[in-house]
Design a protein around this motif. Structure first.
Motif, PDB file in Angstrom:
ATOM      1  N   ASP A 151       0.748  -1.007   0.110  1.00 26.86           N
ATOM      2  CA  ASP A 151      -0.099   0.023   0.059  1.00 26.86           C
ATOM      3  C   ASP A 151       0.804   1.110  -0.022  1.00 26.86           C
ATOM      4  N   LEU A 152       1.523   1.461  -0.936  1.00 27.15           N
ATOM      5  CA  LEU A 152       2.628   2.534  -0.996  1.00 27.15           C
ATOM      6  C   LEU A 152       2.469   3.124  -2.243  1.00 27.15           C
ATOM      7  N   GLU A 153       2.504   4.615  -2.397  1.00 24.74           N
ATOM      8  CA  GLU A 153       2.594   5.309  -3.467  1.00 24.74           C
ATOM      9  C   GLU A 153       3.752   5.866  -3.598  1.00 24.74           C
ATOM     10  N   ASN A 167       0.198  -3.734  -3.981  1.00 27.66           N
ATOM     11  CA  ASN A 167      -0.466  -2.477  -4.159  1.00 27.66           C
ATOM     12  C   ASN A 167       0.390  -1.504  -3.940  1.00 27.66           C
ATOM     13  N   GLN A 176      -1.366  -7.243  -7.134  1.00 21.69           N
ATOM     14  CA  GLN A 176      -2.195  -5.717  -7.118  1.00 21.69           C
ATOM     15  C   GLN A 176      -1.164  -4.742  -7.594  1.00 21.69           C
TER      16      GLN A 176
HETATM   17  C1  LIG Z   1      -3.723   0.762  -2.328  1.00 23.89           C
HETATM   18  O1  LIG Z   1      -2.833   1.652  -1.532  1.00 23.89           O
HETATM   19  C2  LIG Z   1      -3.206   3.004  -1.503  1.00 23.89           C
HETATM   20  C3  LIG Z   1      -2.334   3.843  -0.939  1.00 23.89           C
HETATM   21  O2  LIG Z   1      -1.341   3.879  -1.782  1.00 23.89           O
HETATM   22  C4  LIG Z   1      -4.575   2.922  -0.592  1.00 23.89           C
HETATM   23  O3  LIG Z   1      -5.048   4.139  -0.523  1.00 23.89           O
HETATM   24  C5  LIG Z   1      -5.533   2.007  -1.241  1.00 23.89           C
HETATM   25  O4  LIG Z   1      -6.684   1.885  -0.073  1.00 23.89           O
HETATM   26  C6  LIG Z   1      -4.821   0.662  -1.047  1.00 23.89           C
HETATM   27  N1  LIG Z   1      -5.810  -0.509  -1.913  1.00 23.89           N
HETATM   28  C7  LIG Z   1      -6.166  -1.605  -1.418  1.00 23.89           C
HETATM   29  C8  LIG Z   1      -7.148  -2.296  -2.282  1.00 23.89           C
HETATM   30  O5  LIG Z   1      -5.715  -1.781  -0.119  1.00 23.89           O
END
Ligand SMILES: *[C@@H]1O[C@H](CO)[C@@H](O)[C@H](O)[C@H]1NC(C)=O
Ligand SMILES: *[C@@H]1O[C@H](CO)[C@@H](O)[C@H](O)[C@H]1NC(C)=O
Ligand SMILES: *[C@@H]1O[C@H](CO)[C@@H](O)[C@H](O)[C@H]1NC(C)=O
Length: 373
Positions: free
Chosen positions: A124-126, A150, A178
């Motif tokens: 979950d990194l941007e 992700n 992802q």
């Molecule tokens: C993927 O990562 C983004 C942050 O970069 C987060 O906001 C989003 O919820 C994440 N998506 C999932 C499906 O976990």
């Protein structure tokens, strides 16, 4: 980034006062093994990460915030901290839930180059901004396992090649779930000389054309296991063609949790990799055994499909270990449970028990046990 304070705070004198009365973002278990930090607080106490210094497994969540503020520390040459970083016990590090400038990510990778980290997970990194240009010498860490879930990159599909430049060669396992882009420009990718496992599972929009773009030809010469669970594959012929085009020779291919269509008659035949020994087609919605399977396999998993009659020997490849459980012809309740997750949650719908043909029971057991391992 979250990890810069973690890495750099460690360098502060150990007099950092840790107040006992507020709840701390970081928690270290009693065995000094696992340390988990969750910096969700709007004004997090970053110094809490110091206690993770002794841990072997460290997990840090940035609470979704931007880590731009740490950029100013990113220019520091980590070489001056080399001995301290080397002394860290950390072997597995997971960083998640943050917006990270690419420059900061690179600074962290350079610092980790002095560590003995084996596994890095990013989740979950941007990653924002361009990756800094290629370093003169490979200074990065020598991981064996890199996992991304992700993670988005400002640079689109070029990210893998750019990231690769900051790692020492020798990566053995690469997991990318992802993904936002798996269309790698192959010219920018170096050969993954030691990579034996590539897991592209949980990329439901990949499909066989996407797979073709992801598997750059000749870049994965050591590949043994390819996992494509839930990766939008719909035709065996498409998967086969992508493997052939990439000239990969996996021994094991996991295609479970894809809705596979039975290949249309007259579809072009493809030659499967000659090394292929194990094929997983479980949870693939199959109503009949697909045609065009590799002619000879050690392991074929067809469990949890919709086969309404026992496959005839001439429909199956030559196989030692065949799993058919969870198909309606063996278990009339199976279909209902596959369609209703509420029920399958209660009943262990597709528990694996090897139904073998032509092997001794002991070998079957061994193979069954390996399946669980
Ligand atoms: C993927 O990562 C983004 C942050 O970069 C987060 O906001 C989003 O919820 C994440 N998506 C999932 C499906 O976990
Ligand atoms: C961090 O804490 C928040 C809020 O308490 C929670 O929603 C989130 O799941 C936690 N993240 C991790 C990785 O534990
Ligand atoms: C096949 O895949 C399913 C689901 O992903 C898994 O539970 C099973 O263990 C796999 N079978 C083998 C032989 O590895």
């Amino acid at each position: 980034m979250v990890c810069v304070p973690y890495l750099l705070l460690l360098l502060l004198p150990p007099l950092l006062r840790v107040s006992a009365d507020t709840t701390e973002p970081c928690e270290l278990d009693d065995d000094d093994f696992r340390c988990v930090c969750n910096f969700t607080d709007p004004k997090p106490d970053w110094s809490s990460a110091v206690q993770c210094m002794v841990a072997v497994e460290v997990e840090i969540s940035g609470g979704g915030r931007s880590l731009e503020q740490f950029l100013k520390g990113a220019d520091t040459n980590p070489k001056q901290y080399a001995d301290t970083i080397k002394a860290l016990r950390v072997r597995r590090l997971k960083l998640g839930a943050a917006q990270v400038p690419a420059q900061l990510l690179v600074a962290v990778l350079r610092a980790l180059g002095y560590s003995r980290l084996k596994e890095l997970t990013l989740e979950d990194l941007e990653v924002t901004g361009p990756m800094p240009p290629k370093p003169l010498e490979a200074t990065g860490p020598a991981f064996t396992t890199l996992s991304l879930r992700n993670v988005s990159w400002a640079t689109g599909g070029a990210w893998l090649g750019e990231l690769q430049q900051w790692l020492k060669p020798g990566l053995r396992v690469l997991n990318i779930a992802q993904a936002h882009s798996l269309a790698f420009p192959c010219a920018g990718l170096s050969t993954f000389e030691a990579l034996t496992t590539l897991d592209l599972s949980d990329n439901p929009s990949l499909g066989d054309t996407g797979l073709m773009a992801a598997l750059c030809p000749n870049k994965f010469p050591a590949l043994q296991c390819l996992a494509l669970r839930n990766a939008g594959m719909d035709k065996l012929s498409g998967v086969c063609a992508a493997l052939a085009a990439a000239r990969v020779q996996p021994q094991s291919l996991d295609l479970s949790h894809n809705s596979l269509r039975v290949t249309a008659p007259g579809a072009t035949r493809c030659v499967w990799p000659s090394a292929l020994r194990s094929l997983n087609l479980s949870f693939a919605g199959l109503e009949q055994v697909p045609k065009g399977l590799p002619p000879k396999l050690s392991v074929l998993d067809l469990s949890c499909n919709k086969l309404s009659r026992e496959p005839r020997r001439d429909e199956l490849p030559e196989v030692n270990d065949l799993t058919l459980d969870g198909n309606p012809f063996l278990d009339p309740g199976a279909l209902q449970r596959q369609n209703d997750p509420m029920i399958s949650g209660v009943v262990p719908a597709c528990a694996r028990s090897a139904l073998t043909m032509g092997v001794s029971g002991a070998l079957a057991l061994l193979q069954g046990a390996r399946g669980f391992a």
